[in-house]
Design a protein around this motif. Structure first.
Motif, mmCIF file in Angstrom:
data_model
loop_
_atom_site.group_PDB
_atom_site.id
_atom_site.type_symbol
_atom_site.label_atom_id
_atom_site.label_comp_id
_atom_site.label_asym_id
_atom_site.label_seq_id
_atom_site.Cartn_x
_atom_site.Cartn_y
_atom_site.Cartn_z
ATOM 1 N N UNK A 42 17.773 -4.851 40.372
ATOM 2 C CA UNK A 42 16.544 -4.997 41.171
ATOM 3 C C UNK A 42 15.721 -6.176 40.658
ATOM 4 N N UNK A 43 16.421 -7.271 40.361
ATOM 5 C CA UNK A 43 15.722 -8.489 39.935
ATOM 6 C C UNK A 43 14.754 -8.988 41.009
ATOM 7 N N UNK A 44 14.993 -8.576 42.245
ATOM 8 C CA UNK A 44 14.104 -8.952 43.328
ATOM 9 C C UNK A 44 12.676 -8.483 43.061
ATOM 10 N N UNK A 45 12.521 -7.393 42.306
ATOM 11 C CA UNK A 45 11.199 -6.829 42.032
ATOM 12 C C UNK A 45 10.705 -7.099 40.621
ATOM 13 N N UNK A 46 11.556 -7.643 39.771
ATOM 14 C CA UNK A 46 11.153 -7.961 38.400
ATOM 15 C C UNK A 46 12.296 -8.709 37.733
#
Length: 599
Positions: A42-46
């Motif tokens: 979930x690198x999209x969010x962090x």
């Protein structure tokens, strides 16, 4: 490396869940069990949320596209020393074809690296972070496979190149020459279950998946305007569909913001009855609705007996009712836009337009509901009864306001549509007494909407009774048929919405909305077409469709000044809107079945 922007991502899907891959070759989102399950990337969010990238070590020019009629993504990197492609796909079950895709997807992410010319140095970084970044795992070699386990989740990677492991990250450097192909396979399984079957051996591990997607697309032969756009958007909607139940999630992601730095960041990985119904209507245009009975039976099962209670507006993908919201404190959010949520408190809301959406979809698909399953008949009768009993009440509205309930015009219009379609069904749905009562209430709702929804000072139908605020949801009035677009007051409303809420065809829901809401933009296109302004409507359609990214994907909203896509991604609403607008531009208003729709 920060994750790419929202629109920099491509969608992979397998009928159970979705993954997002950005232009740099990084998988920044994947919840392998199902759409709304905990993430492993979930690198999209962090930046600390987990990723898996494969990319050249040197600067490159990038072009990418889906393999035709699939959601298998091919990214080509051109460097000073040659070209290399990375082809990504979520594996379908071996042999799955047509409407069976997604029923038993194995949870396998495949990445195929192929040298096209020259010799290109490459690098890989694999760093899973479980449960939205809250849990890490050591990587352990076991029988030639790299295994990561954290609680109930196990990931197993097979790699054709040597990997260096340090803590919870595996890295590699390798070169790829022209004609060389290397396949990386990452398989998910529940920790305490049997291992998933290995992918079929062969030169192209994605070949069967490609054929599976193409077999689905082959059922759909839309022949109206913008056929390639409609065909692709129908495929995206299929990618947002949970195969075992047929539920359609609103989007593949959670907590992508409507405005950078804002707090309207919600979890959209659930099935709203409104979205589901609009999707069925869109697929009536674009695809093959032969599974209508099964899908409506799922709705009937999920809703259950209403017995005077408010109609549930949304569910988990297998019909779960309790979607209680909780905050994920470990993630800073996309572009520092907090909070990050799992769950959505809208499940508790009353939204009175929902019965109208379901009954309208059933009416459009009525020939596929013949014979009508008893549970579907009971559902539709109950929805009509609920619309008749509750239409005078205030509600949260279709934009899911979290403050005071109001008498939203679009909610009353939805109640009108529910009763109008119920009456049209005639004795397939009810006896003469019920039909007479529904018809009388329908006519009363219409009279009330046209009287109390109109604001003479504004010169338009406004968002709620007694309000002076324009709201793009009133564009639904001519679309569902409560008043024609050529009506003098409706024309004035359409004109004011365009003048005050639209920029370049991108329509905000209300004046304070930070960006254009893509679905509302396509509603304006439909209204202009229905009003006879088809050339202008077509030009606006092409402008709005043009804000999609290079893969034809649309988020919930678009900044009308910068073109930046905002909100959860890709958004079913947006792709539904495109299909519906394309059909409105294809034909005059009629009850005709779309050309080629059906198999």
């Amino acid at each position: 490396m920060e994750a790419g922007g929202i629109a920099e991502h491509g969608l992979l899907a397998d009928g159970r869940t979705a993954a997002l891959v950005d232009r740099s070759g990084s998988v920044n989102w994947w919840c392998p069990e199902r759409f709304d399950a905990p993430s492993v990337f979930c690198r999209l969010l962090d930046v600390t949320g987990g990723h898996w990238w494969i990319r050249p070590t040197e600067r490159s020019e990038v072009r990418r596209s889906y393999l035709p009629d699939t959601l298998v993504l091919r990214t080509v990197f051109r460097t000073a020393h040659g070209e290399v492609s990375v082809t990504d796909g979520l594996m379908l079950e071996h042999g799955a074809r047509g409407h069976d895709i997604g029923l038993r997807s194995p949870g396998v992410l495949i990445r195929v690296v192929e040298g096209l010319s020259g010799t290109v140095p490459m690098e890989m970084s694999y760093c899973p972070r479980f449960e939205y970044g809250r849990r890490t795992s050591y990587l352990v070699w076991r029988d030639g496979e790299l295994v990561a386990t954290s609680g109930p989740t196990t990931l197993t990677m097979t790699s054709p190149v040597p990997l260096t492991c340090q803590g919870s990250e595996a890295t590699a450097r390798f070169t790829v020459g022209a004609g060389q192909r290397e396949s990386f396979v990452l398989a998910y399984r529940p920790t305490f279950h049997e291992p998933v079957p290995a992918p079929v051996d062969g030169g192209d591990p994605l070949a069967d998946t490609v054929e599976g997607w193409r077999s689905w697309a082959a059922h759909h032969d839309y022949q109206g305007r913008y056929p390639e756009l409609v065909r692709h958007n129908a495929l995206v909607l299929q990618g947002l569909t949970y195969g075992p139940s047929g539920a359609v999630v609103a989007a593949a992601t959670t907590s992508l913001p409507e405005a950078i730095g804002g707090d309207r960041n919600y979890d959209y990985r659930y099935a709203w009855l409104r979205d589901f119904s609009l999707t069925l209507r869109a697929l009536w245009v674009a695809a093959c609705p032969t599974e209508t009975n099964r899908l409506f039976s799922w709705v009937a099962s999920a809703v259950g007996r209403i017995d005077g209670q408010p109609v549930p507006i949304m569910f988990g993908v297998e019909g779960e009712r309790d979607l209680t919201e909780r905050r994920i404190e470990t993630l800073r959010g996309y572009a520092d836009s907090r909070p990050v949520w799992v769950g959505n408190e809208a499940w508790r809301q009353r939204q009175l337009d929902v019965p109208g959406e379901v009954l309208d979809a059933a009416w459009r698909l009525r020939e596929y509901l013949d014979p009508m399953p008893p549970e579907v008949r009971d559902l539709l009768r109950s929805l009509a009864d609920q619309a008749a009993a509750t239409w005078r009440e205030p509600d949260a509205g279709m934009w899911e306001a979290r403050d005071a309930a109001r008498h939203y015009v679009s909610s009353k219009v939805g109640c009108w549509a529910a009763l109008d379609r119920a009456v049209r069904f005639g004795d397939r749905l009810a006896d003469a007494a019920d039909l007479t009562g529904w018809a009388a209430t329908r006519d009363e709702i219409r009279e009330t909407v046209l009287r109390d929804g109109w604001n003479a000072k504004v010169g338009a139908y406004t968002g709620a009774f007694g309000s002076d605020q324009l709201d793009a949801s009133v564009l639904l009035m001519p679309i569902v048929g409560i008043v024609p677009a050529t009506d003098e007051r409706m024309r004035a409303t359409i004109r004011l919405v365009e003048e005050r809420l639209s920029r370049g065809g991108l329509v905000r829901r209300w004046s304070e909305d930070p960006a254009g809401f893509t679905l509302c933009s396509f509603w304006l296109v439909q209204c202009l077409a229905l009003a006879g302004e088809r050339d202008r409507a077509a030009a606006m359609f092409e402008n709005v469709a043009g804000v999609a990214n290079d893969l034809g994907l649309l988020a919930e909203q678009v900044d009308p000044y910068t073109g930046e896509q905002l909100g959860n991604f890709p958004q079913a609403f947006s792709h539904i809107g495109l299909i519906s607008a394309a059909w409105e531009l294809t034909t005059a208003r009629s009850e005709a079945v779309p050309t080629g729709g059906g198999s």
